[in-house]
Design a protein around this motif. Structure first.
Motif, mmCIF file in Angstrom:
data_model
loop_
_atom_site.group_PDB
_atom_site.id
_atom_site.type_symbol
_atom_site.label_atom_id
_atom_site.label_comp_id
_atom_site.label_asym_id
_atom_site.label_seq_id
_atom_site.Cartn_x
_atom_site.Cartn_y
_atom_site.Cartn_z
ATOM 1 N N ALA A 196 0.828 -1.209 0.000
ATOM 2 C CA ALA A 196 0.000 0.000 0.000
ATOM 3 C C ALA A 196 0.864 1.262 0.000
ATOM 4 O O ALA A 196 0.421 2.305 -0.463
ATOM 5 C CB ALA A 196 -0.925 -0.005 1.199
ATOM 6 N N ASN A 197 2.079 1.183 0.500
ATOM 7 C CA ASN A 197 2.949 2.348 0.546
ATOM 8 C C ASN A 197 3.600 2.658 -0.797
ATOM 9 O O ASN A 197 4.153 3.726 -0.975
ATOM 10 C CB ASN A 197 4.032 2.162 1.619
ATOM 11 N N LYS A 198 3.563 1.740 -1.740
ATOM 12 C CA LYS A 198 4.170 1.972 -3.053
ATOM 13 C C LYS A 198 3.284 2.934 -3.847
ATOM 14 O O LYS A 198 2.064 2.823 -3.826
ATOM 15 C CB LYS A 198 4.313 0.663 -3.830
ATOM 16 N N PRO A 199 3.889 3.864 -4.570
ATOM 17 C CA PRO A 199 3.069 4.792 -5.366
ATOM 18 C C PRO A 199 2.434 4.081 -6.559
ATOM 19 O O PRO A 199 2.987 3.118 -7.090
ATOM 20 C CB PRO A 199 4.075 5.836 -5.834
ATOM 21 N N GLU A 200 1.244 4.569 -6.943
ATOM 22 C CA GLU A 200 0.561 3.992 -8.108
ATOM 23 C C GLU A 200 1.266 4.419 -9.385
ATOM 24 O O GLU A 200 1.824 5.509 -9.453
ATOM 25 C CB GLU A 200 -0.880 4.491 -8.174
ATOM 26 N N PRO A 201 1.228 3.569 -10.404
ATOM 27 C CA PRO A 201 1.777 3.978 -11.688
ATOM 28 C C PRO A 201 0.969 5.149 -12.252
ATOM 29 O O PRO A 201 -0.194 5.340 -11.898
ATOM 30 C CB PRO A 201 1.595 2.740 -12.576
ATOM 31 N N PRO A 202 1.568 5.951 -13.124
ATOM 32 C CA PRO A 202 0.839 7.087 -13.688
ATOM 33 C C PRO A 202 -0.414 6.630 -14.430
ATOM 34 O O PRO A 202 -0.414 5.589 -15.076
ATOM 35 C CB PRO A 202 1.827 7.728 -14.652
ATOM 36 N N TYR A 203 -1.470 7.396 -14.326
ATOM 37 C CA TYR A 203 -2.746 7.160 -15.014
ATOM 38 C C TYR A 203 -3.452 5.885 -14.562
ATOM 39 O O TYR A 203 -4.363 5.424 -15.215
ATOM 40 C CB TYR A 203 -2.571 7.136 -16.537
ATOM 41 N N ALA A 259 -5.484 5.426 -12.068
ATOM 42 C CA ALA A 259 -6.879 5.683 -11.695
ATOM 43 C C ALA A 259 -7.748 5.875 -12.927
ATOM 44 O O ALA A 259 -8.905 5.467 -12.956
ATOM 45 C CB ALA A 259 -6.961 6.911 -10.798
ATOM 46 N N LEU A 260 -7.203 6.485 -13.974
ATOM 47 C CA LEU A 260 -7.985 6.735 -15.188
ATOM 48 C C LEU A 260 -8.108 5.498 -16.068
ATOM 49 O O LEU A 260 -9.156 5.241 -16.646
ATOM 50 C CB LEU A 260 -7.348 7.872 -16.001
ATOM 51 N N LEU A 261 -7.031 4.761 -16.201
ATOM 52 C CA LEU A 261 -7.001 3.595 -17.083
ATOM 53 C C LEU A 261 -6.437 2.394 -16.323
ATOM 54 O O LEU A 261 -5.283 2.024 -16.497
ATOM 55 C CB LEU A 261 -6.132 3.894 -18.310
ATOM 56 N N PRO A 262 -7.263 1.752 -15.477
ATOM 57 C CA PRO A 262 -6.724 0.694 -14.625
ATOM 58 C C PRO A 262 -6.238 -0.540 -15.379
ATOM 59 O O PRO A 262 -5.383 -1.250 -14.899
ATOM 60 C CB PRO A 262 -7.890 0.344 -13.708
ATOM 61 N N ASN A 263 -6.758 -0.818 -16.544
ATOM 62 C CA ASN A 263 -6.365 -2.019 -17.290
ATOM 63 C C ASN A 263 -5.416 -1.712 -18.439
ATOM 64 O O ASN A 263 -5.234 -2.543 -19.323
ATOM 65 C CB ASN A 263 -7.602 -2.732 -17.819
#
Length: 73
Positions: free
Chosen positions: A15-22, A24-28
């Motif tokens: 959970a502490n790792k940052p999400e990859p860019p975009y 939230a917009l394009l999860p797949n």
């Protein structure tokens, strides 16, 4: 005395790792492959339909704004 890293459960470490860019917009987006764009496939038709809908949205918005002005003016 143990390290703090050892006491942290793996779920919290992930959970502490940052999400990859975009993400939230394009999860797949990471699941797209070259075969998704092969001619005649279902995924290509879905992609083309989604692109068509995205392209038509600004046209509809502009029509809703400008058509009433043309009719009244």
């Amino acid at each position: 005395m143990g390290d703090e890293d050892d006491s942290t459960p793996p779920a919290e470490q992930v959970a502490n790792k940052p999400e990859p860019p975009y993400q939230a917009l394009l999860p797949n987006l990471d699941k797209l492959s070259r075969s998704s764009f092969d001619k005649g496939t279902v995924s290509r038709r879905r992609i083309n339909r989604a692109l068509l809908v995205l392209a038509l949205m600004p046209v509809v918005v502009l029509a809703v704004i400008f058509v009433p002005q043309l009719i009244n003016g």
